[in-house]
Write a protein that holds these residues in place. Structure first.
Motif, PDB file in Angstrom:
ATOM      1  N   ASN A 163       0.763  -1.114  -0.141  1.00  8.80           N
ATOM      2  CA  ASN A 163       0.003   0.194  -0.110  1.00  8.80           C
ATOM      3  C   ASN A 163       0.922   1.385   0.083  1.00  8.80           C
ATOM      4  N   GLY A 164       2.169   1.019  -0.186  1.00  5.86           N
ATOM      5  CA  GLY A 164       3.054   2.187  -0.281  1.00  5.86           C
ATOM      6  C   GLY A 164       3.583   3.064   1.151  1.00  5.86           C
ATOM      7  N   GLY A 165       3.242   2.137   2.021  1.00  3.66           N
ATOM      8  CA  GLY A 165       3.655   2.582   3.532  1.00  3.66           C
ATOM      9  C   GLY A 165       5.250   2.192   3.822  1.00  3.66           C
ATOM     10  N   ILE A 166       5.520   2.853   4.917  1.00  3.30           N
ATOM     11  CA  ILE A 166       7.016   2.250   5.240  1.00  3.30           C
ATOM     12  C   ILE A 166       6.832   1.553   6.633  1.00  3.30           C
ATOM     13  N   VAL A 167       7.119   0.500   6.881  1.00  3.64           N
ATOM     14  CA  VAL A 167       6.763  -0.170   8.066  1.00  3.64           C
ATOM     15  C   VAL A 167       8.210   0.014   9.019  1.00  3.64           C
ATOM     16  N   VAL A 168       7.726   0.321  10.258  1.00  2.00           N
ATOM     17  CA  VAL A 168       8.516   0.791  11.293  1.00  2.00           C
ATOM     18  C   VAL A 168       8.457  -0.165  12.423  1.00  2.00           C
ATOM     19  N   PRO A 169       9.534  -1.360  12.309  1.00  2.00           N
ATOM     20  CA  PRO A 169       9.141  -2.498  13.177  1.00  2.00           C
ATOM     21  C   PRO A 169      10.037  -2.238  14.725  1.00  2.00           C
ATOM     22  N   ILE A 170       9.020  -2.596  15.725  1.00  2.00           N
ATOM     23  CA  ILE A 170       9.672  -2.500  17.166  1.00  2.00           C
ATOM     24  C   ILE A 170       9.551  -3.712  17.826  1.00  2.00           C
ATOM     25  N   GLU A 171      10.794  -4.272  17.988  1.00  2.00           N
ATOM     26  CA  GLU A 171      10.863  -5.698  18.755  1.00  2.00           C
ATOM     27  C   GLU A 171      10.198  -5.838  20.194  1.00  2.00           C
ATOM     28  N   LEU A 172       9.502  -6.619  20.418  1.00  3.99           N
ATOM     29  CA  LEU A 172       8.952  -6.969  21.750  1.00  3.99           C
ATOM     30  C   LEU A 172       9.921  -7.452  22.808  1.00  3.99           C
ATOM     31  N   GLU A 173      10.124  -7.169  23.867  1.00  7.37           N
ATOM     32  CA  GLU A 173      11.165  -7.512  24.817  1.00  7.37           C
ATOM     33  C   GLU A 173      11.252  -8.766  24.890  1.00  7.37           C
ATOM     34  N   PHE A 174      12.165  -9.596  24.753  1.00  3.52           N
ATOM     35  CA  PHE A 174      12.737 -11.120  24.644  1.00  3.52           C
ATOM     36  C   PHE A 174      13.084 -11.407  26.193  1.00  3.52           C
ATOM     37  N   PRO A 175      12.479 -12.311  26.807  1.00  6.47           N
ATOM     38  CA  PRO A 175      11.695 -13.487  26.537  1.00  6.47           C
ATOM     39  C   PRO A 175      10.078 -13.159  26.812  1.00  6.47           C
ATOM     40  N   THR A 176       9.743 -12.042  27.412  1.00  7.30           N
ATOM     41  CA  THR A 176       8.729 -11.934  28.047  1.00  7.30           C
ATOM     42  C   THR A 176       7.805 -11.382  26.991  1.00  7.30           C
ATOM     43  N   TYR A 177       7.946 -10.754  25.756  1.00  9.93           N
ATOM     44  CA  TYR A 177       7.368 -10.323  24.857  1.00  9.93           C
ATOM     45  C   TYR A 177       6.499  -8.938  24.906  1.00  9.93           C
ATOM     46  N   SER A 178       7.009  -8.300  26.046  1.00 12.79           N
ATOM     47  CA  SER A 178       5.974  -7.186  26.320  1.00 12.79           C
ATOM     48  C   SER A 178       6.453  -5.982  25.504  1.00 12.79           C
ATOM     49  N   ILE A 179       5.633  -4.953  25.572  1.00 13.65           N
ATOM     50  CA  ILE A 179       5.772  -4.013  24.503  1.00 13.65           C
ATOM     51  C   ILE A 179       6.738  -2.901  25.021  1.00 13.65           C
ATOM     52  N   PRO A 180       7.812  -2.418  24.677  1.00 11.39           N
ATOM     53  CA  PRO A 180       8.731  -1.434  25.057  1.00 11.39           C
ATOM     54  C   PRO A 180       7.956  -0.015  24.659  1.00 11.39           C
ATOM     55  N   TRP A 181       7.093   0.534  25.359  1.00 13.65           N
ATOM     56  CA  TRP A 181       6.045   1.503  25.316  1.00 13.65           C
ATOM     57  C   TRP A 181       7.009   2.854  24.967  1.00 13.65           C
ATOM     58  N   GLU A 182       8.251   2.912  25.869  1.00 13.59           N
ATOM     59  CA  GLU A 182       9.184   4.165  25.535  1.00 13.59           C
ATOM     60  C   GLU A 182       9.819   4.158  24.307  1.00 13.59           C
ATOM     61  N   LYS A 183       9.920   2.892  23.631  1.00 14.75           N
ATOM     62  CA  LYS A 183      10.538   2.653  22.367  1.00 14.75           C
ATOM     63  C   LYS A 183       9.365   3.204  21.144  1.00 14.75           C
ATOM     64  N   VAL A 184       8.426   3.088  21.645  1.00 13.53           N
ATOM     65  CA  VAL A 184       7.241   3.320  20.706  1.00 13.53           C
ATOM     66  C   VAL A 184       6.912   4.851  20.561  1.00 13.53           C
ATOM     67  N   LYS A 185       7.083   5.281  21.767  1.00 14.21           N
ATOM     68  CA  LYS A 185       7.084   6.901  21.765  1.00 14.21           C
ATOM     69  C   LYS A 185       8.109   7.554  20.948  1.00 14.21           C
ATOM     70  N   ALA A 186       9.366   7.111  21.321  1.00 18.40           N
ATOM     71  CA  ALA A 186      10.546   7.513  20.618  1.00 18.40           C
ATOM     72  C   ALA A 186      10.689   7.180  18.936  1.00 18.40           C
ATOM     73  N   ALA A 187       9.735   6.293  18.400  1.00 21.27           N
ATOM     74  CA  ALA A 187       9.588   6.065  17.132  1.00 21.27           C
ATOM     75  C   ALA A 187       8.654   6.902  16.400  1.00 21.27           C
ATOM     76  N   ILE A 188       8.049   7.720  17.213  1.00 18.68           N
ATOM     77  CA  ILE A 188       7.095   8.563  16.450  1.00 18.68           C
ATOM     78  C   ILE A 188       7.626   9.721  15.685  1.00 18.68           C
ATOM     79  N   THR A 189       7.226   9.770  14.578  1.00 16.63           N
ATOM     80  CA  THR A 189       7.659  10.796  13.618  1.00 16.63           C
ATOM     81  C   THR A 189       6.481  11.575  12.967  1.00 16.63           C
ATOM     82  N   PRO A 190       6.657  12.654  12.320  1.00 17.34           N
ATOM     83  CA  PRO A 190       5.415  13.480  11.518  1.00 17.34           C
ATOM     84  C   PRO A 190       4.848  12.718  10.642  1.00 17.34           C
TER      85      PRO A 190
END
Ligand code: PMP
Ligand code: GLN
Length: 380
Positions: free
Chosen positions: A128-155
């Motif tokens: 669909n013409g988008g750019i994938v921004v992958p964030i790895e879940l923390e290993f081995p709990t596979y929890s979401i690193p929310w701080e990394k999500v916030k840092a990955a946001i761009t305009p």
């Protein structure tokens, strides 16, 4: 011809299922049940065909089915969804997700996903013409690193995709997760695609945190479901998307010129069968027993479990017995041990390999026992 998906190969599910057939291996790889679905539901579909319901259905889905879905959502999640304007029946959950991406992505938009990720998301976004921004879940709990999500946001960030209960890890969203997600989506005016196909496959008394329960978040969301998971009929390829009216209006523009409509007798059959609430209320317990049986059967093997609380998958580490890559290890399991699994690295864009394999426990007791007998031959 110039490829639109130059870096995409064959789905790992196809690869492993083909290998399983070729080597006559037990298939705990691709996720699908090997036990029969409800004979009564089959009868409902048969009846609809005999009654002459064999022409195009309404483009948004058979009205009775949409009404029953709205009733179910009200009953389970105390949320009012309008069947006329907020539900569209689709040919499967994958299509529901693809259409959501198609609705919102403009060329160059960034979409955040979490890895390991179900394998259709990345090609869907790219196509669909988008750019994938992958964030790895923390290993081995596979929890979401929310701080990394916030840092990955761009305009350019347009959307986030989440999946709970999660394939392939079995991790389930907590309330804290959904509140974090809501903050981010609202603050940055993003869209959310929520893959909730395993809503009923949830264990250990956990509750499914659906996005539909959070009105501000839902106002920016497409929530995707699959009848295949709920009624043990993955081959029927029927699902649906729930979204607020303004978003659904755009979604339907795409749907009407893609599938246009879905299989009529199956929709009528499911609508009539949906009065059997026990069919979806009991499957959590049924699958939990299967998960626990497989756990018990594997407890004396060198495989180390990474606990799953949802979906029909549980993952196991094998690093105490082998340094091989997970793909090589999984291939060896098929060819030498007679069992197909899925190497977890297939769910990472850059092939991150923690030496983990995913097992599907949506199987008959005999299948799980036979699979365990293969894995019990692994030695430290
Ligand atoms: N999302 C996830 C996480 C899945 O595991 C699946 C099952 N293949 C789907 C979506 C798609 O479901 P369907 O088979 O209805 O397309
Ligand atoms: N959802 C299933 C899995 O994760 C398979 C889906 C497919 O084969 N496309 O194994």
């Amino acid at each position: 011809m110039q490829s639109k998906l130059p870096h995409i190969g064959t789905s790992i599910f196809t690869v492993m299922s083909q290998l399983a057939v070729q080597h006559k291996a037990i298939n705990l790889g691709q996720g699908f049940p090997d036990f029969p679905m409800s004979a009564q539901l089959i009868e409902c579909v048969h009846q609809a065909m005999k009654d002459g319901s064999n022409q195009y259905a309404h483009t948004y889905g058979v009205p009775l089915l949409r009404e029953r879905l709205a009733e179910k959502i009200r009953y389970l999640y105390q949320t009012n969804i309008h069947p006329d304007t907020e539900i569209t029946v689709t040919p499967g959950g994958t299509y529901a997700i693809f259409s959501a991406f198609s609705t919102i992505i403009q060329p160059g938009d960034e979409v955040i996903i979490f890895e390991p990720a179900y394998d259709s998301y990345i090609p869907n976004i790219t196509f669909n013409g988008g750019i994938v921004v992958p964030i790895e879940l923390e290993f081995p709990t596979y929890s979401i690193p929310w701080e990394k999500v916030k840092a990955a946001i761009t305009p350019k960030t347009k959307a986030i995709l989440v999946n709970t209960p999660h394939n392939p890890t079995g991790r389930v969203f907590t309330k804290e997760d959904i509140l974090q997600l809501q903050d981010i989506v609202l603050q940055h005016h993003l869209y959310l695609i929520s893959d909730e196909v395993y809503e009923h496959l949830i264990y250990d008394d956990k509750q499914h945190e659906t996005v539909m329960k959070y009105p501000d978040l839902f106002a920016r969301s497409f929530v995707c479901f699959s009848f295949g998971k709920t009624y043990h009929c993955t081959g029927w390829k029927l699902g649906y998307c729930v979204a607020p009216e303004a978003l659904m209006k755009e979604y339907r523009k795409i749907h009407q010129f893609n599938a246009f409509s879905c299989d009529t007798p199956k929709q009528i059959g499911i609508a009539n069968y949906m009065t059997h609430q026990e069919a979806y209320l009991n499957i959590g317990l049924m699958y939990q027993e299967k998960r626990d049986l497989l756990r018990d059967l594997l407890k004396d093997t060198p495989l180390v479990r990474i606990p799953s609380s949802g979906s029909y998958f549980e993952s196991y580490r094998y690093d105490s017995i082998s340094n091989e890559s997970d793909k090589v290890f999984a291939e060896k399991l098929v060819k030498e041990y007679g069992i197909a699994t899925i190497p977890m690295s297939a769910f990472y864009m850059n092939g991150t390999d923690h030496k983990v394999i995913r097992l599907c426990f949506a199987k008959k007791t005999e299948t799980l026992e036979a699979a365990a007998a293969c894995l019990q031959k692994l030695h430290a």
